[in-house]
Scaffold this motif. Structure first.
Motif, PDB file in Angstrom:
ATOM      1  N   VAL A 132       0.913  -1.214  -0.019  1.00  0.00           N
ATOM      2  CA  VAL A 132      -0.103   0.033   0.087  1.00  0.00           C
ATOM      3  C   VAL A 132       0.856   1.236   0.125  1.00  0.00           C
ATOM      4  CG1 VAL A 132      -2.140  -1.101   1.042  1.00  0.00           C
ATOM      5  CG2 VAL A 132      -0.353   0.078   2.673  1.00  0.00           C
ATOM      6  N   ASP A 133       2.105   1.249  -0.061  1.00  0.00           N
ATOM      7  CA  ASP A 133       2.930   2.450   0.060  1.00  0.00           C
ATOM      8  C   ASP A 133       4.077   1.963  -0.828  1.00  0.00           C
ATOM      9  OD1 ASP A 133       3.983   4.839   0.410  1.00  0.00           O
ATOM     10  OD2 ASP A 133       3.934   4.738   2.557  1.00  0.00           O
ATOM     11  N   VAL A 134       5.172   3.009  -0.752  1.00  0.00           N
ATOM     12  CA  VAL A 134       6.488   2.864  -1.552  1.00  0.00           C
ATOM     13  C   VAL A 134       7.772   2.744  -0.469  1.00  0.00           C
ATOM     14  CG1 VAL A 134       7.891   3.717  -3.227  1.00  0.00           C
ATOM     15  CG2 VAL A 134       5.347   4.145  -3.252  1.00  0.00           C
ATOM     16  N   PRO A 135       7.952   1.588   0.090  1.00  0.00           N
ATOM     17  CA  PRO A 135       9.113   1.227   1.054  1.00  0.00           C
ATOM     18  C   PRO A 135      10.404   1.300   0.569  1.00  0.00           C
ATOM     19  CG  PRO A 135       8.009  -0.798   0.838  1.00  0.00           C
ATOM     20  CD  PRO A 135       7.299   0.207  -0.315  1.00  0.00           C
ATOM     21  N   TYR A 136      10.519   1.328  -0.784  1.00  0.00           N
ATOM     22  CA  TYR A 136      11.963   1.225  -1.386  1.00  0.00           C
ATOM     23  C   TYR A 136      12.405   2.463  -1.992  1.00  0.00           C
ATOM     24  CZ  TYR A 136      15.840  -0.194  -3.701  1.00  0.00           C
ATOM     25  OH  TYR A 136      17.305  -0.681  -3.806  1.00  0.00           O
ATOM     26  N   PHE A 137      11.747   3.064  -2.687  1.00  0.00           N
ATOM     27  CA  PHE A 137      12.245   4.247  -3.462  1.00  0.00           C
ATOM     28  C   PHE A 137      12.380   5.526  -2.988  1.00  0.00           C
ATOM     29  CE2 PHE A 137      11.546   1.346  -7.165  1.00  0.00           C
ATOM     30  CZ  PHE A 137      12.727   1.522  -7.876  1.00  0.00           C
ATOM     31  N   LYS A 138      12.767   5.491  -1.658  1.00  0.00           N
ATOM     32  CA  LYS A 138      13.044   6.560  -0.859  1.00  0.00           C
ATOM     33  C   LYS A 138      14.275   6.345  -0.144  1.00  0.00           C
ATOM     34  CE  LYS A 138       8.110   7.518   0.065  1.00  0.00           C
ATOM     35  NZ  LYS A 138       7.163   7.500   1.315  1.00  0.00           N
ATOM     36  N   ASN A 139      15.134   7.311  -0.089  1.00  0.00           N
ATOM     37  CA  ASN A 139      16.697   7.121  -0.194  1.00  0.00           C
ATOM     38  C   ASN A 139      16.714   6.260   1.360  1.00  0.00           C
ATOM     39  OD1 ASN A 139      17.285   8.534  -2.339  1.00  0.00           O
ATOM     40  ND2 ASN A 139      17.601  10.309  -1.002  1.00  0.00           N
ATOM     41  N   ASP A 140      16.302   6.748   2.445  1.00  0.00           N
ATOM     42  CA  ASP A 140      16.560   6.083   3.650  1.00  0.00           C
ATOM     43  C   ASP A 140      15.922   4.678   3.811  1.00  0.00           C
ATOM     44  OD1 ASP A 140      13.871   7.005   3.549  1.00  0.00           O
ATOM     45  OD2 ASP A 140      13.959   7.230   5.832  1.00  0.00           O
ATOM     46  N   LEU A 141      14.740   4.084   2.994  1.00  0.00           N
ATOM     47  CA  LEU A 141      14.343   2.911   2.851  1.00  0.00           C
ATOM     48  C   LEU A 141      15.179   2.158   2.121  1.00  0.00           C
ATOM     49  CD1 LEU A 141      10.580   3.853   3.020  1.00  0.00           C
ATOM     50  CD2 LEU A 141      12.039   3.084   5.062  1.00  0.00           C
ATOM     51  N   ALA A 142      15.838   2.684   0.949  1.00  0.00           N
ATOM     52  CA  ALA A 142      16.604   1.844   0.024  1.00  0.00           C
ATOM     53  C   ALA A 142      17.974   1.477   0.906  1.00  0.00           C
ATOM     54  CB  ALA A 142      16.792   2.653  -1.272  1.00  0.00           C
ATOM     55  N   VAL A 143      18.183   2.309   1.626  1.00  0.00           N
ATOM     56  CA  VAL A 143      19.371   2.115   2.371  1.00  0.00           C
ATOM     57  C   VAL A 143      19.260   0.898   3.410  1.00  0.00           C
ATOM     58  CG1 VAL A 143      21.167   2.759   4.184  1.00  0.00           C
ATOM     59  CG2 VAL A 143      20.760   4.317   2.148  1.00  0.00           C
ATOM     60  N   GLN A 144      18.049   1.058   3.724  1.00  0.00           N
ATOM     61  CA  GLN A 144      17.577  -0.090   4.781  1.00  0.00           C
ATOM     62  C   GLN A 144      17.530  -1.319   4.235  1.00  0.00           C
ATOM     63  OE1 GLN A 144      13.500   0.286   6.212  1.00  0.00           O
ATOM     64  NE2 GLN A 144      14.154  -0.687   8.435  1.00  0.00           N
ATOM     65  N   PHE A 145      17.095  -1.419   3.197  1.00  0.00           N
ATOM     66  CA  PHE A 145      16.874  -2.656   2.461  1.00  0.00           C
ATOM     67  C   PHE A 145      18.259  -3.309   2.106  1.00  0.00           C
ATOM     68  CE2 PHE A 145      16.950  -4.740  -1.892  1.00  0.00           C
ATOM     69  CZ  PHE A 145      15.978  -6.011  -1.449  1.00  0.00           C
ATOM     70  N   TRP A 146      19.373  -2.444   1.690  1.00  0.00           N
ATOM     71  CA  TRP A 146      20.770  -2.942   1.236  1.00  0.00           C
ATOM     72  C   TRP A 146      21.231  -3.366   2.447  1.00  0.00           C
ATOM     73  CZ3 TRP A 146      21.393  -5.043  -3.239  1.00  0.00           C
ATOM     74  CH2 TRP A 146      20.628  -4.624  -4.342  1.00  0.00           C
ATOM     75  N   LEU A 147      21.184  -2.628   3.784  1.00  0.00           N
ATOM     76  CA  LEU A 147      21.821  -3.036   5.078  1.00  0.00           C
ATOM     77  C   LEU A 147      21.347  -4.264   5.149  1.00  0.00           C
ATOM     78  CD1 LEU A 147      22.081   0.135   6.916  1.00  0.00           C
ATOM     79  CD2 LEU A 147      23.749  -1.061   6.022  1.00  0.00           C
ATOM     80  N   LEU A 148      20.020  -4.855   4.950  1.00  0.00           N
ATOM     81  CA  LEU A 148      19.708  -6.100   5.259  1.00  0.00           C
ATOM     82  C   LEU A 148      20.595  -7.005   4.434  1.00  0.00           C
ATOM     83  CD1 LEU A 148      15.701  -5.820   5.550  1.00  0.00           C
ATOM     84  CD2 LEU A 148      17.189  -6.132   7.553  1.00  0.00           C
TER      85      LEU A 148
END
Length: 158
Positions: A132-148
């Motif tokens: 229901v939202d865009v949890p990836y294409f925002k800078n801080d959330l993309a960094v979180q994904f790659w940190l995982l």
């Protein structure tokens, strides 16, 4: 079935949004309209989508009904990736997630259960939020994904 029920019932729970664009609608209904317009766009542009950061410009001619808004992304992680990166990007994302899940399952060693649970919990949250939202294409959330992802690589070297 659960997700269909979830979306139908949240329609009753979401508050109406006021403003000249929304005319008293609620956010669930607006998302359905955004997704409908996005799918129409993707049927016309299935292979390349709108291109990186091209969604707002291309979506403008596909918005549906009297409800429209200037949106940066379609408020769904899979539609967002498809509309920004095309079918190959969506397939690459699926491949990445598949390998990510395989790597999590293959973790061995001491005290791995907590790491596995934490990474899986974060990933499940990201996907449910992504419906229901865009949890990836925002800078801080993309960094979180790659940190995982990097936690798994670091674990392999230890």
């Amino acid at each position: 079935m659960f997700l269909g029920f979830f979306f139908l019932k949240t329609h009753d729970l979401t508050p109406p949004v006021e403003g000249p664009v929304y005319k008293g609608s609620n956010t669930t209904l607006i998302r359905f309209y955004i997704w409908e317009g996005t799918l129409q766009m993707l049927f016309d542009r299935p292979f390349f989508g709108a291109g990186l950061n091209g969604f707002p410009q291309v979506y403008w001619s596909y918005h549906v009904r009297e409800y429209w808004e200037m949106v940066q992304y379609p408020h769904n992680i899979f539609l967002t990736i498809w509309s920004e990166l095309g079918v190959l990007g969506l397939l690459a994302f699926g491949w990445l997630i598949f390998n990510f899940l395989r790597k999590i399952q293959g973790l061995k060693g001491k005290n791995v259960a907590a790491l596995r649970l934490g990474i899986m919990g974060a990933l499940v949250y990201m996907f449910f939020h992504g419906l229901v939202d865009v949890p990836y294409f925002k800078n801080d959330l993309a960094v979180q994904f790659w940190l995982l992802l990097s936690l798994l690589v670091i674990k392999d070297y230890n």
